[in-house]
Design a protein around this motif. Structure first.
Motif, mmCIF file in Angstrom:
data_model
loop_
_atom_site.group_PDB
_atom_site.id
_atom_site.type_symbol
_atom_site.label_atom_id
_atom_site.label_comp_id
_atom_site.label_asym_id
_atom_site.label_seq_id
_atom_site.Cartn_x
_atom_site.Cartn_y
_atom_site.Cartn_z
ATOM 1 N N CYS A 166 0.796 -1.164 -0.019
ATOM 2 C CA CYS A 166 -0.015 -0.079 0.024
ATOM 3 C C CYS A 166 0.807 1.172 0.034
ATOM 4 C CB CYS A 166 -0.846 -0.009 1.297
ATOM 5 S SG CYS A 166 -2.102 -1.504 1.269
ATOM 6 N N GLY A 167 2.106 1.129 -0.127
ATOM 7 C CA GLY A 167 3.098 2.174 -0.168
ATOM 8 C C GLY A 167 3.496 2.731 1.127
ATOM 9 N N TYR A 168 3.375 2.084 2.339
ATOM 10 C CA TYR A 168 3.632 2.686 3.642
ATOM 11 C C TYR A 168 4.699 1.607 4.072
ATOM 12 C CZ TYR A 168 -0.650 5.136 3.754
ATOM 13 O OH TYR A 168 -1.575 6.053 3.392
ATOM 14 N N GLU A 169 5.529 2.287 5.205
ATOM 15 C CA GLU A 169 6.843 1.627 5.678
ATOM 16 C C GLU A 169 6.542 0.598 6.871
ATOM 17 O OE1 GLU A 169 9.918 1.486 4.845
ATOM 18 O OE2 GLU A 169 9.404 2.711 2.921
ATOM 19 N N GLU A 170 5.492 1.045 7.471
ATOM 20 C CA GLU A 170 5.182 0.345 8.604
ATOM 21 C C GLU A 170 3.696 -0.156 9.049
ATOM 22 O OE1 GLU A 170 5.549 -2.059 10.870
ATOM 23 O OE2 GLU A 170 7.305 -1.481 11.711
ATOM 24 N N ALA A 171 3.332 -1.077 9.639
ATOM 25 C CA ALA A 171 2.034 -1.401 9.757
ATOM 26 C C ALA A 171 1.762 -1.790 11.189
ATOM 27 C CB ALA A 171 1.964 -3.049 8.863
ATOM 28 N N ILE A 172 0.551 -1.563 11.450
ATOM 29 C CA ILE A 172 -0.340 -1.740 12.782
ATOM 30 C C ILE A 172 -0.941 -3.181 12.872
ATOM 31 C CG2 ILE A 172 -1.693 -0.946 14.719
ATOM 32 C CD1 ILE A 172 -1.293 1.938 13.929
ATOM 33 N N MET A 173 -0.596 -4.151 13.627
ATOM 34 C CA MET A 173 -1.149 -5.153 13.880
ATOM 35 C C MET A 173 -2.110 -5.395 14.954
ATOM 36 S SD MET A 173 2.088 -7.715 13.346
ATOM 37 C CE MET A 173 1.382 -9.100 12.356
ATOM 38 N N LEU A 174 -3.169 -5.804 14.587
ATOM 39 C CA LEU A 174 -4.279 -5.981 15.721
ATOM 40 C C LEU A 174 -4.347 -7.309 16.349
ATOM 41 C CD1 LEU A 174 -7.175 -3.939 13.763
ATOM 42 C CD2 LEU A 174 -5.332 -2.921 15.421
ATOM 43 N N ASN A 175 -5.102 -7.530 17.312
ATOM 44 C CA ASN A 175 -5.190 -8.841 17.923
ATOM 45 C C ASN A 175 -6.674 -9.454 17.228
ATOM 46 O OD1 ASN A 175 -7.153 -7.855 19.471
ATOM 47 N ND2 ASN A 175 -6.586 -8.962 21.402
ATOM 48 N N ASN A 176 -7.122 -10.580 17.653
ATOM 49 C CA ASN A 176 -8.236 -11.124 17.031
ATOM 50 C C ASN A 176 -9.621 -10.382 17.246
ATOM 51 O OD1 ASN A 176 -8.048 -13.017 15.083
ATOM 52 N ND2 ASN A 176 -8.015 -14.720 16.785
ATOM 53 N N GLU A 177 -9.503 -9.526 18.390
ATOM 54 C CA GLU A 177 -10.647 -8.704 18.867
ATOM 55 C C GLU A 177 -10.608 -7.338 18.268
ATOM 56 O OE1 GLU A 177 -11.913 -10.045 23.286
ATOM 57 O OE2 GLU A 177 -9.565 -9.534 23.069
ATOM 58 N N GLY A 178 -9.371 -6.856 17.431
ATOM 59 C CA GLY A 178 -9.322 -5.535 16.901
ATOM 60 C C GLY A 178 -8.795 -4.569 17.918
ATOM 61 N N TYR A 179 -7.897 -5.360 18.931
ATOM 62 C CA TYR A 179 -7.301 -4.310 19.756
ATOM 63 C C TYR A 179 -5.744 -3.925 19.283
ATOM 64 C CZ TYR A 179 -10.888 -4.183 23.424
ATOM 65 O OH TYR A 179 -11.893 -4.308 23.979
ATOM 66 N N VAL A 180 -5.199 -3.054 19.240
ATOM 67 C CA VAL A 180 -3.833 -2.522 18.822
ATOM 68 C C VAL A 180 -2.880 -3.224 19.725
ATOM 69 C CG1 VAL A 180 -1.969 -0.661 18.394
ATOM 70 C CG2 VAL A 180 -4.752 -0.281 18.129
ATOM 71 N N VAL A 181 -2.072 -3.960 18.889
ATOM 72 C CA VAL A 181 -0.963 -5.020 19.370
ATOM 73 C C VAL A 181 0.516 -4.427 19.624
ATOM 74 C CG1 VAL A 181 0.147 -7.324 19.721
ATOM 75 C CG2 VAL A 181 -2.334 -6.993 19.165
ATOM 76 N N GLU A 182 0.776 -4.214 18.262
ATOM 77 C CA GLU A 182 2.332 -3.741 17.999
ATOM 78 C C GLU A 182 2.421 -3.550 16.469
ATOM 79 O OE1 GLU A 182 5.451 -6.322 19.031
ATOM 80 O OE2 GLU A 182 4.680 -8.085 18.398
ATOM 81 N N CYS A 183 3.523 -3.242 15.785
ATOM 82 C CA CYS A 183 3.810 -2.810 14.654
ATOM 83 C C CYS A 183 4.923 -4.138 14.238
ATOM 84 C CB CYS A 183 4.464 -1.711 14.334
ATOM 85 S SG CYS A 183 3.424 -0.420 14.388
ATOM 86 N N VAL A 226 0.396 3.330 31.503
ATOM 87 C CA VAL A 226 -0.703 2.579 31.770
ATOM 88 C C VAL A 226 -0.868 1.537 30.605
ATOM 89 C CG1 VAL A 226 -3.371 2.591 32.084
ATOM 90 C CG2 VAL A 226 -2.171 4.670 32.109
ATOM 91 N N GLN A 227 -0.911 0.364 31.144
ATOM 92 C CA GLN A 227 -0.922 -0.861 30.219
ATOM 93 C C GLN A 227 -2.421 -1.285 30.192
ATOM 94 O OE1 GLN A 227 1.233 -4.499 31.053
ATOM 95 N NE2 GLN A 227 2.605 -4.023 29.639
ATOM 96 N N GLU A 228 -2.887 -0.859 29.237
ATOM 97 C CA GLU A 228 -4.522 -0.958 29.011
ATOM 98 C C GLU A 228 -5.006 -1.155 27.301
ATOM 99 O OE1 GLU A 228 -6.604 1.653 31.485
ATOM 100 O OE2 GLU A 228 -7.903 2.133 29.934
ATOM 101 N N VAL A 229 -5.851 -2.024 27.187
ATOM 102 C CA VAL A 229 -6.014 -2.112 25.843
ATOM 103 C C VAL A 229 -6.432 -0.915 25.031
ATOM 104 C CG1 VAL A 229 -6.759 -4.710 25.882
ATOM 105 C CG2 VAL A 229 -8.509 -3.091 26.433
#
Ligand code: PMP
Length: 289
Positions: A166-183, A226-229
């Motif tokens: 898609c022409g981008y350098e980095e990707a955000i990955m979600l978990n199965n529930e759609g919460y943000v996990v990491e790149c 804070v560690q929170e979803v």
């Protein structure tokens, strides 16, 4: 370049591993990416702890003690006369046969590569990154827990490919529930309500050593941790967002999925953290010389 291979420092041309090594055949092994700054190896004990934890979970017994690996790593730096370096430490299951059975692999293969650091473009730090969320979900913790820093990075590579397509350098990955996990190769943090949010460990991000160091710096600035979803919506509406990783250090994120974050430029707190992190890496670490 001299490479550490199973107890010896050998020339790059001679640093060869069998095609029957299960690291090559199956991605069966663990690794760490470590930085040295002016002869000081940053957070080496934390990296070794993570390597040994990863190995323990996959039932790979590393033939060297932590002290011996530490000495081998410092020796590899010295042999290459490197003060500022990116160090790759790899322990694979070793040479076996074409089957999966790890019992066929009699001894692990240990490799240490100390190289000059390939710095990310300065522009990333000054202007910030524009990144996207990709469809590939982060591996679930009940399968191969992403806290194991294993040689099997296909999950992350898939995400990277989708970003590149898609022409981008980095990707955000979600978990199965759609919460943000990491790149794909870095952790992600957001500043919201003037607090620093990182995804909780159980979501399946690698426990970042840089992220922990940055959280320590933020705490010193009086910022709550804070560690929170959190979701994509939370990122879009955050005050600031940045990525952390050993190679990347801290990179501001200014746009996600087309939405400008905060002011649309690198945030003040992020810029301060970049400065503080650079000072920290200059002053702290295990000396190779
Ligand atoms: N997540 C992933 C998937 C990584 O590969 C890495 C390391 N490049 C990180 C996060 C950042 O971890 P660290 O700060 O310990 O390098």
């Amino acid at each position: 370049m001299k490479i550490y291979l199973n107890g010896n420092l050998v020339e790059e041309e001679d640093a060869k591993v069998s095609v029957f090594d299960h690291g090559y055949l199956y991605g069966d092994g663990v690794f760490e990416g470590i930085r040295a700054y002016n002869g000081l190896v940053f957070r080496l004990d934390e990296h070794l702890d993570r390597l040994y934890s990863s190995a323990h979970t996959i039932m790979l017994s590393i033939s060297l003690t932590k002290e011996e690996i530490k000495e081998a790593l410092l020796e590899t730096l010295r042999a290459n006369d490197l003060k500022d370096a990116y160090i790759r430490l790899i322990v694979s299951r070793g040479q076996g046969d074409l089957g999966l059975d790890p019992r066929k692999c009699k001894s692990p293969t240990t490799v240490i590569i100390a190289d000059k650091i390939a710095l990310y473009p300065q522009e990333f730090y000054e202007k910030g990154l524009d990144i996207i969320t990709v469809p590939t979900r982060r591996n679930i913790t009940e399968a191969v827990n992403p806290q194991i820093k294993s040689l099997n990075y296909l999950n992350n590579i898939m995400a990277k490919i989708e970003a590149i397509n898609c022409g981008y350098e980095e990707a955000i990955m979600l978990n199965n529930e759609g919460y943000v996990v990491e790149c794909s190769g870095d952790n992600i943090s957001i500043l919201s309500d003037s607090k620093l949010y990182t995804p909780p460990d159980h979501l399946g991000a690698l426990k970042g050593i840089t992220q922990a160091a940055v959280a320590g710096l933020a705490k010193k600035m009086g910022i709550g941790i804070v560690q929170e979803v959190f979701s994509r919506h939370d990122i879009y509406n955050a005050q600031e967002c940045f990525l952390t990783g050993t190679a990347a250090e801290i990179i501001p994120v200014v746009k996600v999925d087309g939405r400008a974050i905060g002011s649309g430029g690198p945030g003040e707190v992020t810029l301060q953290l970049i400065k503080d992190y650079r000072n920290l890496t200059k002053s702290e670490g295990i000396s190779a010389y």
